[in-house]
Design a protein around this motif. Sequence first.
Motif, short mmCIF file in Angstrom:
data_model
loop_
_atom_site.label_atom_id
_atom_site.label_comp_id
_atom_site.label_asym_id
_atom_site.label_seq_id
_atom_site.Cartn_x
_atom_site.Cartn_y
_atom_site.Cartn_z
N ARG A 73 -90.20 40.99 -4.70
CA ARG A 73 -90.10 42.37 -4.24
C ARG A 73 -91.50 42.90 -3.99
NH1 ARG A 73 -86.48 45.64 -8.32
NH2 ARG A 73 -86.36 47.07 -6.56
N ILE B 296 -87.42 36.69 -8.26
CA ILE B 296 -87.03 37.62 -7.20
C ILE B 296 -88.32 38.23 -6.64
CG2 ILE B 296 -85.74 39.70 -6.66
CD1 ILE B 296 -84.07 39.16 -9.20
N GLY C 104 -85.65 37.01 -12.70
CA GLY C 104 -84.25 37.38 -12.77
C GLY C 104 -83.42 36.25 -13.35
N THR D 192 -84.62 32.81 -12.30
CA THR D 192 -85.00 32.71 -10.89
C THR D 192 -85.97 33.83 -10.55
OG1 THR D 192 -83.15 34.08 -10.17
CG2 THR D 192 -82.78 31.71 -10.27
#
Length: 301
Positions: A176, A174, A169, A172
């Motif tokens: 999930r 992310i 992202g 960075t």
Amino acid sequence: MDCAIGLDIGGSKIAAGLVFEPGKCGSVTIRPSAPSSESEMYERVRECIGEVIAKSDIQLERIAGIGAGSPGLIDREKGLALFSNNLPWRSFPLSEKLQEDFCMPVLLDNDVCMASYAEWYHLGGKKNETFVFMTVSTGIACSIIHNGAFFRGAGMAGEIGMNVEEEDGDGTFIYRTLEELASGSAISEKVKAFSGKLIEEKMELFDYLLAGEQAKETEKMIARLAKSVYSIICTIDPHRIVLGGGVINRNRRLAAEICRALDGYRSLRNEPISKRISVSALKDTAGLTGAGLMLLHSLKE
């Protein structure tokens, strides 16, 4: 006893039907789930079973009991639906309530285990092999049958949908889950956006996705699913893997693409990885069929 009631409870629908040996089913009834209300969810389950009984011509005393599959964590001994990401039940006494309402024995287990049992039994029920059923539906999970018995670990073995995936992202990472990125729930909004065109052109969903603007994201989804299957193979080396669940059942292109991706991975065997993979033979009836069969077979034992 001639048959059992098989019950398959999911995040989007409830299916029930009469199940006969050696796995045939009839009087199948389907109702939508009510994932926001504990009491309404159970009421729909109860109504679904009641409708199966009402529209069949079989006498109640010939029904051996109810086999029920529910998603997530289950306490099989106490008959509790402990927790699911997709249902409102928390330590819900499902077996007790069904016994009170229908006055017959109830066997409760995880819904993927029920579907796995049906597919394994359909393929001959070999007790000298390791068998895996992986479902891609509202959620993602798998069930393992080893030497004729379920491998459950500490109770949650097979929850592969909880595997952590990384997304970049803007510099960075992310984190999930696989379920968040590649399940039926993850693609539902995309389906809504062009469902009319799919119906009009009679196209399969993944044909459309792979040919359109969302091809890159769709390829990532397929790669994540293939990687998860590959991790299963590397960890437990099963003899067979069956892919099922609503997303697979309605999109055979997806299963073919997963197999194509898998055959690009390294294998220590002198054969394509996809050779041990097949798609569900029982499709949408696998869960209720397995639930009914497990109830019948447990009573025999």
